[in-house]
Design an enzyme around this catalytic site. Structure first.
Site, PDB file in Angstrom:
ATOM      1  N   ASP A  11      53.020  54.846  63.649  1.00 23.20           N
ATOM      2  CA  ASP A  11      54.326  55.502  63.558  1.00 23.20           C
ATOM      3  C   ASP A  11      54.097  56.993  63.387  1.00 23.20           C
ATOM      4  OD1 ASP A  11      57.000  55.942  63.363  1.00 23.20           O
ATOM      5  OD2 ASP A  11      57.291  54.946  61.435  1.00 23.20           O
ATOM      6  N   ASP A 105      58.011  57.201  69.512  1.00 23.17           N
ATOM      7  CA  ASP A 105      57.181  57.601  68.373  1.00 23.17           C
ATOM      8  C   ASP A 105      56.536  56.449  67.609  1.00 23.17           C
ATOM      9  OD1 ASP A 105      59.544  56.661  67.349  1.00 23.17           O
ATOM     10  OD2 ASP A 105      59.767  58.234  65.837  1.00 23.17           O
ATOM     11  N   GLU A 106      56.621  55.232  68.112  1.00 17.40           N
ATOM     12  CA  GLU A 106      55.954  54.141  67.401  1.00 17.40           C
ATOM     13  C   GLU A 106      55.594  53.015  68.354  1.00 17.40           C
ATOM     14  OE1 GLU A 106      58.315  51.851  64.601  1.00 17.40           O
ATOM     15  OE2 GLU A 106      60.170  52.613  65.498  1.00 17.40           O
TER      16      GLU A 106
END
Length: 367
Positions: A11, A105-106
């Site tokens: 993350d 983003d993850e």
């Protein structure tokens, strides 16, 4: 004996804001909000410096500026974020092809079998985070465990710029202490219902039988029964089918006037347009989501034979809004597209406890 899976959840830390601070050194160490402005709009992301003042994503820019008068607003650059995300993903693929992005983003990585023949998922996570920092310039956090739920939960423990592992032998004790609202699949409404009957954490939840939970919560009861026992069999899926594209906002205060409803929907529609632009996705079904003050949820939809253009989407949202009278003050609005023009798309999945994991990264129990 069945092999213990080794799952990593990576993350990125305050991703959009961190990219802006990286590209503009003048923003480093300063409170930054991506999206919105002092008068209107919605914050898409906030730097950690801004979060100290209570600025959060999905907050109106006006409220954010009141909480943090020195807040710096910057316009989102989704193409730049996508570019960085692809570079990060290329690092992931150096270790495994089983990568399931949840958003820019993850992502989840299954490294049970991996390209570097490293038996320690924790050491792989450390190396991935080091490479992201050295090759790209951003900080990432990671969680490691034997299933996706625990890995995702672990990635939040030592944020920012840290990682944590939940070993199979630790899962029961960890889940027993975990607040009920932190469990995957238990939203705010369900959490409140559980608290009403005395379920405040995993230990409390585990005291109830499968029969009781299914009677009380329907089909979700089995999920709750399993998840508190560390059972989450969902595999890392490199290709997931995206069934919808949407944007929504929960309001600080319930909205009671038509003018407020329209203004709120305009902001949500702007965010949806950004997501349409960066994804290239179109949908034939338009859905208006309405959550009222008492948390009841209603949806209104309309389907077209052809993919409607943006102006038609907005006109349809207004048509759906006035299709029937709203029942009471509105807590949340959402606009969604379905019946999409794609077959396969990586989609959104979709957050503290402190545990000392120091020196537990050795591969002592399978992760």
């Amino acid at each position: 004996m069945e092999k213990i899976r080794k799952i990593i959840h990576v993350d990125m830390d305050a991703f959009y804001a961190s990219v802006e601070q990286m590209d503009n050194p003048g923003l480093k160490g300063r409170p930054v909000a991506v999206g919105g402005n002092q008068e209107r709009g919605v914050v898409a992301a906030a730097s950690y410096e801004a979060r100290k003042f209570g600025v959060r994503s999905a907050m109106s820019g006006k409220i954010a500026s009141l909480r943090c008068p020195q807040l710096i607003f910057v316009k989102p650059r989704f193409e730049r974020y996508k570019e960085i995300s692809y570079r990060i993903r290329e690092i992931f693929f150096d270790y495994t092809d089983l990568v399931e992005p949840l958003s820019l983003d993850e992502a989840f990585l299954d490294v049970t079998e991996n390209k570097v023949n490293n038996p320690s998922a924790t050491l792989i996570a450390m190396e991935i985070r080091r490479r992201i920092k050295e090759e790209i310039g951003l900080n990432a956090s990671a969680g490691i465990s034997y299933n996706k739920f625990l890995a995702k939960t672990a990635s939040d423990i030592n944020k920012p710029n840290g990682q944590a592992v939940i070993l199979p032998t630790e899962a029961e004790a960890f889940l027993g202490k975990l607040p009920i609202e932190k469990f995957f699949g238990i939203g705010k409404v369900t959490a409140e219902k559980m608290k009403e009957i005395g379920i405040h954490n995993g230990y409390d939840l585990k005291q109830y039988s499968l029969q009781y939970l299914t009677k009380r919560f329907g089909k979700s009861g089995l999920h709750f029964y399993n998840i508190v026992r560390g059972i989450h069999l969902s595999e890392v899926q490199p290709n997931r089918i995206r069934k919808s594209l949407s944007a929504e906002n929960t309001f600080e205060k319930d909205l009671t006037e038509k003018e407020q409803w329209v203004e709120a929907l305009k902001e949500i529609f702007e965010e949806l347009k950004r997501r349409i632009s960066k994804s290239g996705i179109k949908g034939r079904t338009i859905t208006l989501k309405i959550k009222y003050r008492d948390f009841t949820l209603h949806t209104r939809s309309k389907t077209f034979e052809q993919y409607p253009e943006e102006i038609k989407i907005w006109e349809t949202v207004m048509e759906l809004l006035y299709q029937d009278a709203l029942l009471m003050p509105v807590r949340l609005f959402g606009i969604g597209l379905s019946n999409l023009n794609i077959d396969m798309e990586r989609s959104h999945f979709g957050r503290q406890l402190w545990i000392d994991f120091e020196n537990q990264y050795k591969d002592q129990s399978g992760v």
